[in-house]
Scaffold this active site. Structure first.
Site, PDB file in Angstrom:
ATOM      1  N   GLU A 163      58.228  93.256  43.469  1.00 37.90           N
ATOM      2  CA  GLU A 163      56.903  93.595  42.952  1.00 37.90           C
ATOM      3  C   GLU A 163      55.901  92.911  43.880  1.00 37.90           C
ATOM      4  O   GLU A 163      55.697  91.703  43.796  1.00 37.90           O
ATOM      5  CB  GLU A 163      56.732  93.094  41.521  1.00 37.90           C
ATOM      6  CG  GLU A 163      55.407  93.531  40.937  1.00 37.90           C
ATOM      7  CD  GLU A 163      54.877  92.622  39.856  1.00 37.90           C
ATOM      8  OE1 GLU A 163      54.103  93.103  39.024  1.00 37.90           O
ATOM      9  OE2 GLU A 163      55.206  91.410  39.848  1.00 37.90           O
ATOM     10  N   ASP A 223      59.899  89.562  40.385  1.00 40.75           N
ATOM     11  CA  ASP A 223      58.574  89.431  39.793  1.00 40.75           C
ATOM     12  C   ASP A 223      57.617  88.730  40.756  1.00 40.75           C
ATOM     13  O   ASP A 223      57.996  87.742  41.406  1.00 40.75           O
ATOM     14  CB  ASP A 223      58.708  88.606  38.502  1.00 40.75           C
ATOM     15  CG  ASP A 223      57.453  88.638  37.664  1.00 40.75           C
ATOM     16  OD1 ASP A 223      56.997  89.742  37.334  1.00 40.75           O
ATOM     17  OD2 ASP A 223      56.919  87.543  37.346  1.00 40.75           O
TER      18      ASP A 223
END
Ligand code: BGC
Length: 531
Positions: A269, A204
């Site tokens: 990401e 993330d």
């Protein structure tokens, strides 16, 4: 080109994202869980995907629906138990599907024991797990950084008089990656999930971990027009000092050494758009691959889209996870015009992405060609929407996976779901589309199968071809030509010499062979192979 023996397992594979809260509810409480996912691995196997990324299912107070983690090595009771994780891994592995766990290293929950200790004992060892700053001279926030989710990136701890940094909600304090203990904690977290059978990690906000050592102000690019839109306010700054610091990439070299013995994959990401900056994250033993997110954020601008895909692809031909949809943005079918038109555009883009090498990912429901779910304003649940008056938020793409036209579209046994939305009609569901060979579901399945059976789409050199318009992207590989006509009219595209046969088309076409040139209908992608 990598030799077959040395190729990592993910080479040539197709990923699939399941949003944990909305994929399937196994225990009837209206919230998706690991048992629900395990019960549906058959769908994923039938669709032909190779790897399943599951969004966070760890213990979490849920302020950001799981992206605020209070215990990284346990399953939140709303999503099940560690035994359920083991069962899911066994079920997925049983049908040849790898499992990718979503690790959230930029921030914890404000209720994580580390942060509670940091608050209660400003002189203890956990204080430095987080980023604390004194008020600016004269008072106020330490600098001009803003949160992705609205407001300043700093919240005052009234007891100590210091501010802590949070690039997302105040309930998501950012970790201090300059503290070696933080890195040690995450080494152990990665090993924990690898030992339990995880095949890798989606990371993330992988570009956010380090911050400028001097905490300088970010340059303002322009005054935002919509002061109600946190996304626009965030984008009105150049994120020179809070994101994408050079040191961040070293974290992934370290992580790669941890996951390598398990053949684990690292998928980052990386929310930066500059192709050159992006390349650093997949260079020299860092991430295996990363999500290029521009196509997920865009409205329908085919020239810009093709231009960006090409720029990123030319620099990183094998190391991008191409996506047009995820759980953070309106579904591409809606963003690209809605209805049939949006669905055709979305599939044409994804067909091109499936020809770019790397590891593309489908997002749950994308295979059904559906747009955003419809949610009454009083049911909005995303903090972006509930905490910012007038902001749309991310709920539209997060409504439950429509399995059939039963209760809650077959997602749960209760109609009282965590994100109540209008039921979808049968033709927008898995059951309805399985029964219809002409459905989106069958076409996506055919694309996945065709890609798997056609290594020419993900091996060897790829060359972008000249096309009659900037809204047409065409790519030639040894043994395959992909043409995506994103224009609103039919185009004629010159072909390399020889007879070409149609391997795959994103919509039903009459033609099956072409030589010299081919006419490609509007909003359609075709893949050709030598006849
Ligand atoms: C995730 C979001 C999440 C945010 C903060 C993002 O990149 O995909 O869903 O809200 O990180 O963790």
């Amino acid at each position: 080109m990598t030799s077959a023996a040395a190729a990592p397992w993910w080479h040539g594979t197709m990923g699939y994202e399941a949003y944990a809260r909305s994929f399937a509810d196994g225990d009837g409480d209206g919230i998706g869980d690991l048992a629900g996912i395990a019960a549906h691995v058959g769908h994923l196997a039938w669709l032909g995907v190779d790897a399943l990324w599951i969004t966070p299912f760890f213990r979490s107070p849920g302020f950001d629906h799981g992206y605020d983690v209070s215990d990284y090595t346990d399953v939140d009771p709303i999503h099940g138990t560690l035994d359920d994780f083991d069962t899911l891994v066994a079920a997925a592995h049983g049908v040849g599907i790898k499992v990718i766990v979503d690790v959230v290293p930029n921030h914890t929950s404000s209720l994580h024991p580390w942060f509670l200790a940091a608050l209660s004992d400003p002189h203890g060892p956990y204080r430095d797990y987080y980023i604390w700053r004194d008020p600016a001279p004269g008072g106020g926030h330490p600098n001009n950084w803003v949160s992705h989710f609205g407001g300043p990136a700093w919240t005052l701890d009234p007891v100590s008089g210091q501010y802590y940094c949070h690039l997302f909600l105040p309930e998501q304090p950012d970790l201090n990656w300059r503290n070696p203990s933080v890195a040690d904690e995450f080494d152990a977290i990665l090993r924990f999930w690898c030992d339990r059978g995880a095949d890798g990690f989606r990371i993330d906000v992988a570009h956010a971990l380090y911050k400028d050592e001097q905490f300088r102000d970010n340059p303002l690019i322009r005054e935002p027009e919509q002061l109600t839109d946190p996304g626009e306010i965030f984008q009105s700054f150049e994120h020179r000092y809070d994101l994408d610091q050079d040191e961040t990439v070293d974290v992934y070299r370290r992580w790669k050494r941890i996951v390598a013995p398990y053949q684990g994959i690292l998928v980052g990401e990386v929310g930066t758009s500059d192709p050159v900056r992006i390349s650093r994250y997949v260079a020299d033993g860092a991430l295996d691959t990363l999500f290029y997110l521009k196509p997920v954020w865009m409205t329908w601008q085919p020239l810009v889209l093709l231009d960006r895909l090409r720029a990123v692809h030319e620099l990183n031909p094998e190391r991008i996870s191409w996506v047009v949809d995820n759980h953070d943005s309106s579904r591409s079918v809606s963003r690209f015009g809605g209805g049939e038109v949006g669905a055709h555009r979305s599939m044409a883009v994804f067909t091109l992405m499936a020809s770019l090498g790397g590891m593309p990912f489908l997002y749950q429901g994308q295979e059904l060609g559906i747009g955003d779910g419809i949610i009454a304003p009083e049911h909005l649940a995303d903090p972006v929407a509930t905490r910012n008056v007038g902001a749309a938020g991310r709920d539209g793409c997060r409504t439950v996976m429509p399995w059939n036209d039963g209760i809650a579209n077959g997602f749960s046994t209760t109609s009282d779901c965590w994100l109540p939305a209008e039921d979808r009609p049968l033709e927008e569901t898995v059951a309805g589309q399985i029964a219809d060979p002409a459905s989106w579901l069958h076409r996506y399945r055919a694309l996945v199968a065709y890609r798997k059976a056609t290594p020419a789409l993900w091996t060897g050199e790829a060359t972008w071809m000249d096309t009659p318009s900037g809204a047409v992207g065409a790519l030639r590989r040894h043994g395959a030509v992909t043409i995506a006509n994103l224009a609103d009219e039919t185009v004629t595209v010159e072909l390399p010499p020889g007879l070409w046969s149609l391997g795959f088309a994103s919509r039903a076409l009459g033609e099956t062979e072409a030589t010299g040139s081919i006419q490609v209908p509007a909003q359609t992608a075709v893949i050709l192979e030598p006849a």
